[in-house]
Design a protein around this motif. Structure first.
Motif, PDB file in Angstrom:
ATOM      1  N   ALA A  59      37.937   2.840  92.654  1.00 24.05           N
ATOM      2  CA  ALA A  59      37.403   3.191  93.975  1.00 24.05           C
ATOM      3  C   ALA A  59      38.425   3.908  94.836  1.00 24.05           C
ATOM      4  O   ALA A  59      38.064   4.550  95.827  1.00 24.05           O
ATOM      5  N   MET A  60      39.694   3.796  94.477  1.00 28.01           N
ATOM      6  CA  MET A  60      40.758   4.338  95.321  1.00 28.01           C
ATOM      7  C   MET A  60      40.646   5.832  95.623  1.00 28.01           C
ATOM      8  O   MET A  60      40.977   6.256  96.736  1.00 28.01           O
ATOM      9  N   PRO A  61      40.246   6.685  94.656  1.00 24.97           N
ATOM     10  CA  PRO A  61      40.160   8.109  95.000  1.00 24.97           C
ATOM     11  C   PRO A  61      39.287   8.372  96.224  1.00 24.97           C
ATOM     12  O   PRO A  61      39.704   9.100  97.132  1.00 24.97           O
ATOM     13  N   GLY A  62      38.104   7.779  96.270  1.00 21.12           N
ATOM     14  CA  GLY A  62      37.224   8.017  97.410  1.00 21.12           C
ATOM     15  C   GLY A  62      37.823   7.547  98.716  1.00 21.12           C
ATOM     16  O   GLY A  62      37.846   8.282  99.713  1.00 21.12           O
ATOM     17  N   PHE A  63      38.337   6.315  98.750  1.00 19.99           N
ATOM     18  CA  PHE A  63      38.887   5.776  99.991  1.00 19.99           C
ATOM     19  C   PHE A  63      40.147   6.525 100.425  1.00 19.99           C
ATOM     20  O   PHE A  63      40.343   6.807 101.608  1.00 19.99           O
ATOM     21  N   THR A  64      41.000   6.850  99.466  1.00 18.70           N
ATOM     22  CA  THR A  64      42.245   7.536  99.814  1.00 18.70           C
ATOM     23  C   THR A  64      41.979   8.973 100.246  1.00 18.70           C
ATOM     24  O   THR A  64      42.605   9.471 101.192  1.00 18.70           O
ATOM     25  N   PHE A  65      41.071   9.659  99.562  1.00 16.85           N
ATOM     26  CA  PHE A  65      40.705  11.001  99.989  1.00 16.85           C
ATOM     27  C   PHE A  65      40.154  10.979 101.414  1.00 16.85           C
ATOM     28  O   PHE A  65      40.415  11.884 102.214  1.00 16.85           O
ATOM     29  N   ALA A  66      39.376   9.941 101.731  1.00 12.64           N
ATOM     30  CA  ALA A  66      38.816   9.831 103.083  1.00 12.64           C
ATOM     31  C   ALA A  66      39.913   9.654 104.113  1.00 12.64           C
ATOM     32  O   ALA A  66      39.927  10.324 105.152  1.00 12.64           O
ATOM     33  N   ALA A  67      40.858   8.746 103.847  1.00 17.88           N
ATOM     34  CA  ALA A  67      41.927   8.476 104.807  1.00 17.88           C
ATOM     35  C   ALA A  67      42.833   9.692 104.990  1.00 17.88           C
ATOM     36  O   ALA A  67      43.174  10.062 106.123  1.00 17.88           O
ATOM     37  N   ALA A  68      43.229  10.324 103.891  1.00 19.66           N
ATOM     38  CA  ALA A  68      44.097  11.497 103.991  1.00 19.66           C
ATOM     39  C   ALA A  68      43.370  12.671 104.633  1.00 19.66           C
ATOM     40  O   ALA A  68      43.942  13.405 105.448  1.00 19.66           O
ATOM     41  N   GLY A  69      42.087  12.827 104.288  1.00 19.41           N
ATOM     42  CA  GLY A  69      41.318  13.920 104.875  1.00 19.41           C
ATOM     43  C   GLY A  69      41.136  13.783 106.366  1.00 19.41           C
ATOM     44  O   GLY A  69      41.059  14.777 107.094  1.00 19.41           O
ATOM     45  N   ALA A  70      41.118  12.530 106.848  1.00 12.08           N
ATOM     46  CA  ALA A  70      40.918  12.298 108.275  1.00 12.08           C
ATOM     47  C   ALA A  70      42.088  12.808 109.117  1.00 12.08           C
ATOM     48  O   ALA A  70      41.917  13.130 110.294  1.00 12.08           O
ATOM     49  N   VAL A  71      43.274  12.873 108.512  1.00 12.30           N
ATOM     50  CA  VAL A  71      44.456  13.338 109.266  1.00 12.30           C
ATOM     51  C   VAL A  71      44.866  14.750 108.852  1.00 12.30           C
ATOM     52  O   VAL A  71      45.813  15.298 109.417  1.00 12.30           O
ATOM     53  N   MET A 119      46.352  14.678  97.088  1.00 10.67           N
ATOM     54  CA  MET A 119      45.146  15.401  96.680  1.00 10.67           C
ATOM     55  C   MET A 119      44.162  15.507  97.840  1.00 10.67           C
ATOM     56  O   MET A 119      43.493  16.537  98.018  1.00 10.67           O
ATOM     57  N   GLY A 120      44.068  14.425  98.630  1.00  9.50           N
ATOM     58  CA  GLY A 120      43.149  14.419  99.766  1.00  9.50           C
ATOM     59  C   GLY A 120      43.482  15.488 100.792  1.00  9.50           C
ATOM     60  O   GLY A 120      42.580  16.094 101.382  1.00  9.50           O
ATOM     61  N   LEU A 121      44.774  15.723 101.026  1.00  9.89           N
ATOM     62  CA  LEU A 121      45.161  16.808 101.934  1.00  9.89           C
ATOM     63  C   LEU A 121      44.672  18.144 101.391  1.00  9.89           C
ATOM     64  O   LEU A 121      44.131  18.971 102.131  1.00  9.89           O
ATOM     65  N   GLY A 122      44.875  18.368 100.095  1.00  5.80           N
ATOM     66  CA  GLY A 122      44.413  19.617  99.496  1.00  5.80           C
ATOM     67  C   GLY A 122      42.905  19.766  99.560  1.00  5.80           C
ATOM     68  O   GLY A 122      42.389  20.866  99.819  1.00  5.80           O
ATOM     69  N   ASN A 123      42.175  18.667  99.336  1.00  5.43           N
ATOM     70  CA  ASN A 123      40.713  18.728  99.389  1.00  5.43           C
ATOM     71  C   ASN A 123      40.207  19.341 100.685  1.00  5.43           C
ATOM     72  O   ASN A 123      39.289  20.173 100.690  1.00  5.43           O
ATOM     73  N   VAL A 124      40.785  18.907 101.802  1.00  6.69           N
ATOM     74  CA  VAL A 124      40.315  19.345 103.111  1.00  6.69           C
ATOM     75  C   VAL A 124      40.894  20.698 103.497  1.00  6.69           C
ATOM     76  O   VAL A 124      40.190  21.561 104.035  1.00  6.69           O
ATOM     77  N   LEU A 125      42.177  20.916 103.219  1.00  5.21           N
ATOM     78  CA  LEU A 125      42.857  22.089 103.758  1.00  5.21           C
ATOM     79  C   LEU A 125      42.641  23.354 102.928  1.00  5.21           C
ATOM     80  O   LEU A 125      42.647  24.451 103.488  1.00  5.21           O
ATOM     81  N   VAL A 126      42.461  23.219 101.627  1.00  7.14           N
ATOM     82  CA  VAL A 126      42.341  24.430 100.803  1.00  7.14           C
ATOM     83  C   VAL A 126      41.100  25.255 101.166  1.00  7.14           C
ATOM     84  O   VAL A 126      41.198  26.489 101.279  1.00  7.14           O
ATOM     85  N   PRO A 127      39.900  24.664 101.357  1.00  8.39           N
ATOM     86  CA  PRO A 127      38.769  25.515 101.778  1.00  8.39           C
ATOM     87  C   PRO A 127      39.032  26.263 103.080  1.00  8.39           C
ATOM     88  O   PRO A 127      38.642  27.439 103.214  1.00  8.39           O
ATOM     89  N   ALA A 128      39.671  25.613 104.055  1.00  6.24           N
ATOM     90  CA  ALA A 128      39.991  26.300 105.310  1.00  6.24           C
ATOM     91  C   ALA A 128      41.025  27.394 105.076  1.00  6.24           C
ATOM     92  O   ALA A 128      40.944  28.480 105.671  1.00  6.24           O
ATOM     93  N   TRP A 129      42.004  27.136 104.223  1.00  6.26           N
ATOM     94  CA  TRP A 129      43.013  28.141 103.892  1.00  6.26           C
ATOM     95  C   TRP A 129      42.360  29.350 103.230  1.00  6.26           C
ATOM     96  O   TRP A 129      42.684  30.494 103.522  1.00  6.26           O
ATOM     97  N   ILE A 130      41.403  29.085 102.329  1.00 14.41           N
ATOM     98  CA  ILE A 130      40.678  30.172 101.672  1.00 14.41           C
ATOM     99  C   ILE A 130      39.906  31.003 102.689  1.00 14.41           C
ATOM    100  O   ILE A 130      39.928  32.235 102.646  1.00 14.41           O
ATOM    101  N   LYS A 131      39.216  30.347 103.610  1.00 16.61           N
ATOM    102  CA  LYS A 131      38.453  31.078 104.622  1.00 16.61           C
ATOM    103  C   LYS A 131      39.368  31.968 105.455  1.00 16.61           C
ATOM    104  O   LYS A 131      39.014  33.102 105.800  1.00 16.61           O
TER     105      LYS A 131
END
Length: 404
Positions: A59-71, A119-131
């Protein structure tokens, strides 16, 4: 400021570096998570993990991606998109290499959490970086990014178990390989972050709240529902197949079919979204195929295992669809960053409960029947949320309408 204002500037580095950077980071945003499932039994034995702790690990990927993505968006505002992504890659490399050196379950879980946060930081920031670095709205780079995510996820599931039988250290050596692969992604991002003077900081987010956008809410639901399915599959599908009598290598290969079909989805869906105005038929098919795949696992898991994996894999086209819609349903790169920072943390938080609940239900019932019935019902949620985001509406416009 109008949501139509374009803040993009010419990138301070060549296009080939952009492509290499996006390709390599996308490949490395999943293996640290998908490599765990095929070796869950070996990890549980070596680190003395009980069923509940093993469920927590999946379960950790989902929860950790959420926490890292929030910041993530706040971090990018302080240091810039490029440096924020680079920080995530550094954390990923160091922790994937260090976690295989310990015999402590708590240390292993702690290091894994830090790597997942990268990984969570990359999940959120890479789409914005691409745009911010695209002239075509991000279609080509999002195609590369979506394909890379699924290639990396598939490789983590496919080759980790076979690697464990041939590399020194067995499961430790197999997991360490992914830290070395991540090291390749670090090199271009060190160059990008050093050269990215123009984009040193992101602009403040556009006025308005994502919660006022029905499209953003529906996209979050679609992303969360599909991510929940994906991480249940990453973490538990190999065990479902192994419990049906298949070998660890076969179970890993079947899981790789599920994730690998996403490569085709990543190739097709950004272009389909860009060229087509209506996605309703796709959204219905995603839900129906998910229900069919889980039904097959329920009634005949070892009879036609490749068919059930195939149905789940095509249903998984919903994931690259949701990722591509983050850029397709926004105009301004700042709105893209805000949308990504809203959709992914909330979506991954929902996703994190899936693998954990599966572990608890499996331990309580001693079988997979209840788990698979509930997963079949998730197909309805995918379709309902997907039908809302199928409409060609921009989040920028919905936010602007609420402001005025």
């Amino acid at each position: 400021m109008s949501a139509h204002h374009d803040t993009r500037q010419g990138p301070p580095f060549p296009a080939v570096l952009i492509v290499i950077g996006v390709a390599l980071i996308s490949i490395n945003l999943r293996p640290g998570a998908t490599s765990i499932g095929p070796l869950l039994e070996e990890l549980s034995t070596a680190l003395s993990l009980g069923p509940t702790v093993a469920g927590l690990l999946t379960a950790m990927p989902g929860f950790t991606f959420a926490a890292a993505g929030a910041v993530a968006v706040s971090l990018a505002h302080r240091v810039g998109l490029s440096k924020g992504i680079t920080i995530g890659v550094v954390a990923l490399v160091l922790t994937l290499l260090a976690r295989v050196l310990t015999d402590s379950s708590m240390v292993f879980i702690g290091l894994t959490t830090i790597g997942l946060a990268g990984m969570g930081l990359g999940n959120v920031l890479v789409p914005a970086w691409i745009k911010a670095h695209s002239r075509d709205g991000g279609v080509r780079l999002m195609t590369i990014y979506s394909m890379g995510l699924t290639i990396g996820g598939a490789m983590g599931a496919l080759v980790t178990a076979p690697l464990a039988s041939i590399v020194p250290g067995q499961w430790r050596g197999a997991l360490a390989v992914w830290g070395l692969v991540a090291l390749l992604a670090l090199l271009p991002w060190l160059v990008i972050s050093a050269k990215d003077r123009v984009h040193r900081r992101t602009d403040s987010v556009v006025n308005g709240r994502m919660a006022h956008s029905p499209t953003a809410i529906a996209l979050t639901a679609l992303f969360g529902m599909q991510s929940m399915n994906a991480y249940v599959q990453f973490g538990w599908l190999p065990q479902i197949y192994r419990d049906a009598g298949l070998s660890a290598t076969s179970a890993g290969a079947l899981t790789a079919i599920v994730t690998g079909l996403g490569i085709l989805g990543g190739l097709l869906m950004p272009t389909i979204i860009d060229r087509g105005r209506h996605l309703s038929a796709w959204m219905v098919s995603f839900g129906v195929l998910a229900a069919g795949g889980y039904l097959g696992l329920l009634v005949a898991p070892a009879t036609l295992p490749w068919l059930w994996a195939g149905l789940l894999g095509i249903s998984g086209f919903a994931f690259p669809t949701a990722i591509a819609l983050i850029t397709a349903r926004s105009r301004d790169p700042r709105v893209t960053a805000q949308l990504s920072g809203f959709v992914q943390p909330v979506g991954y938080l929902l996703a994190g409960f899936g693998p954990l609940a599966v572990g608890v239900l499996h331990a309580a019932t001693g079988g997979w029947t209840l788990v698979l019935v509930l997963l079949m019902l998730s197909g309805l949620g995918i379709t309902l949320a997907g039908l809302r985001v199928a409409k060609p509406v921009f989040v920028d416009d919905e936010m602007a309408a609420r402001i005025t």
